[in-house]
Design a protein around this motif. Structure first.
Motif, PDB file in Angstrom:
ATOM      1  N   UNK A 236      -9.242  25.137   9.961  1.00  0.00           N
ATOM      2  CA  UNK A 236      -9.002  24.016  10.910  1.00  0.00           C
ATOM      3  C   UNK A 236      -9.468  22.721  10.165  1.00  0.00           C
ATOM      4  N   UNK A 237      -8.417  22.041   9.693  1.00  0.00           N
ATOM      5  CA  UNK A 237      -8.797  20.792   8.965  1.00  0.00           C
ATOM      6  C   UNK A 237      -8.500  19.677   9.665  1.00  0.00           C
ATOM      7  N   UNK A 238      -9.527  18.660   9.912  1.00  0.00           N
ATOM      8  CA  UNK A 238      -9.511  17.637  10.768  1.00  0.00           C
ATOM      9  C   UNK A 238      -9.662  16.468  10.009  1.00  0.00           C
ATOM     10  N   UNK A 239      -8.899  15.401  10.245  1.00  0.00           N
ATOM     11  CA  UNK A 239      -9.160  14.086   9.761  1.00  0.00           C
ATOM     12  C   UNK A 239      -9.577  13.274  10.704  1.00  0.00           C
ATOM     13  N   UNK A 240     -10.560  12.419  10.295  1.00  0.00           N
ATOM     14  CA  UNK A 240     -11.156  11.320  11.363  1.00  0.00           C
ATOM     15  C   UNK A 240     -11.356  10.073  10.555  1.00  0.00           C
ATOM     16  N   UNK A 241     -11.239   9.043  11.461  1.00  0.00           N
ATOM     17  CA  UNK A 241     -11.361   7.823  10.861  1.00  0.00           C
ATOM     18  C   UNK A 241     -12.878   7.397  10.234  1.00  0.00           C
ATOM     19  N   UNK A 242     -14.012   7.629  10.611  1.00  0.00           N
ATOM     20  CA  UNK A 242     -15.227   7.168  10.115  1.00  0.00           C
ATOM     21  C   UNK A 242     -16.569   7.909  10.710  1.00  0.00           C
ATOM     22  N   UNK A 243     -17.606   8.245   9.671  1.00  0.00           N
ATOM     23  CA  UNK A 243     -18.437   8.717  10.018  1.00  0.00           C
ATOM     24  C   UNK A 243     -19.530   7.837  10.857  1.00  0.00           C
ATOM     25  N   UNK A 244     -20.163   8.380  11.574  1.00  0.00           N
ATOM     26  CA  UNK A 244     -21.369   7.494  12.715  1.00  0.00           C
ATOM     27  C   UNK A 244     -20.530   6.667  13.486  1.00  0.00           C
TER      28      UNK A 244
ATOM     29  N   UNK B 232     -15.980  30.368  13.991  1.00  0.00           N
ATOM     30  CA  UNK B 232     -16.221  31.587  13.145  1.00  0.00           C
ATOM     31  C   UNK B 232     -15.867  32.998  13.622  1.00  0.00           C
ATOM     32  N   UNK B 233     -16.167  33.241  14.915  1.00  0.00           N
ATOM     33  CA  UNK B 233     -15.889  34.412  15.550  1.00  0.00           C
ATOM     34  C   UNK B 233     -14.456  34.773  15.575  1.00  0.00           C
ATOM     35  N   UNK B 234     -13.450  33.689  15.321  1.00  0.00           N
ATOM     36  CA  UNK B 234     -11.836  33.923  15.147  1.00  0.00           C
ATOM     37  C   UNK B 234     -11.686  33.777  13.678  1.00  0.00           C
ATOM     38  N   UNK B 235     -12.711  33.734  12.692  1.00  0.00           N
ATOM     39  CA  UNK B 235     -12.516  33.857  11.363  1.00  0.00           C
ATOM     40  C   UNK B 235     -12.083  32.728  10.610  1.00  0.00           C
ATOM     41  N   UNK B 236     -12.162  31.540  11.465  1.00  0.00           N
ATOM     42  CA  UNK B 236     -11.676  30.402  10.848  1.00  0.00           C
ATOM     43  C   UNK B 236     -12.918  29.546  10.187  1.00  0.00           C
ATOM     44  N   UNK B 237     -12.520  28.662   9.082  1.00  0.00           N
ATOM     45  CA  UNK B 237     -13.412  27.413   8.866  1.00  0.00           C
ATOM     46  C   UNK B 237     -13.009  26.289   9.063  1.00  0.00           C
ATOM     47  N   UNK B 238     -13.920  25.495   9.381  1.00  0.00           N
ATOM     48  CA  UNK B 238     -13.717  23.806   9.884  1.00  0.00           C
ATOM     49  C   UNK B 238     -14.122  22.922   8.700  1.00  0.00           C
TER      50      UNK B 238
ATOM     51  N   UNK C  40      -5.007  19.993  11.713  1.00  0.00           N
ATOM     52  CA  UNK C  40      -4.114  20.926  11.232  1.00  0.00           C
ATOM     53  C   UNK C  40      -4.908  22.210  11.544  1.00  0.00           C
ATOM     54  N   UNK C  41      -4.090  23.188  12.166  1.00  0.00           N
ATOM     55  CA  UNK C  41      -4.766  24.492  11.972  1.00  0.00           C
ATOM     56  C   UNK C  41      -3.691  25.538  11.229  1.00  0.00           C
TER      57      UNK C  41
END
Length: 159
Positions: free
Chosen positions: A34-42, A61-67, A118-119
């Motif tokens: 699970x790759x997520x793009x986001x604008x800005x920290x904090x 994690x239970x579904x085997x995925x990494x974020x 994106x998943x």
């Protein structure tokens, strides 16, 4: 050219919060991403989104995925953001915006870096592309597609 469902994610590398070089190749064939793009920290929306991924991390994690969270903030900014909100997943610094360009993530309102998730399945094939400035919906959509994929895999492949 923008990526679409059924495409393979592009290979990419970036520095993580431990100063290590993250390589997407290391995950292919092993687990969904699970790759997520986001604008800005904090910032309010990004903090809400990150904390929601944190609160649901065990489900992923239970579904085997990494974020994997990606923004153009520095590694130092990511370290502080990760520590402040106790984020258990990978944060990558894309300060030259090369990864964002590889994935075709557009700016929102012309200036704000886009918020897009994106998943992929374990082979890096895109199962979902979700683009919305509404931070909370990303987690719900990602979990839903992973559950469908997980059920499909166990039925078809006996896992």
């Amino acid at each position: 050219m923008a990526l679409k469902i059924g495409d393979k994610i592009p290979n990419f590398t970036a520095k993580d919060t431990n100063g290590n070089l993250f390589d997407s190749q290391d995950y292919l064939g092993k687990q969904p991403l699970v790759i997520y793009f986001y604008p800005k920290d904090n910032t309010p929306g990004c903090t809400t989104q990150a904390c929601s991924f944190r609160d649901n991390y065990q489900d992923f994690k239970d579904l085997g995925a990494e974020v994997i969270g990606i923004s153009s903030d520095s590694v130092r900014s990511h370290i502080q953001f990760k520590s402040k909100f106790n984020l258990p997943f990978i944060l990558l610094s894309d300060n030259d915006k090369k990864i964002r360009k590889l994935f075709g993530v557009q700016n929102n309102l012309l200036v704000i870096p886009g918020r897009e998730t994106f998943v992929t399945d374990k082979n890096g094939t895109i199962l979902l592309i979700f683009n919305s400035m509404s931070a909370e919906i990303h987690i719900e959509k990602a979990l839903s597609i992973l559950k469908k994929y997980s059920n499909y895999s166990s039925i078809c492949f006996g896992h």
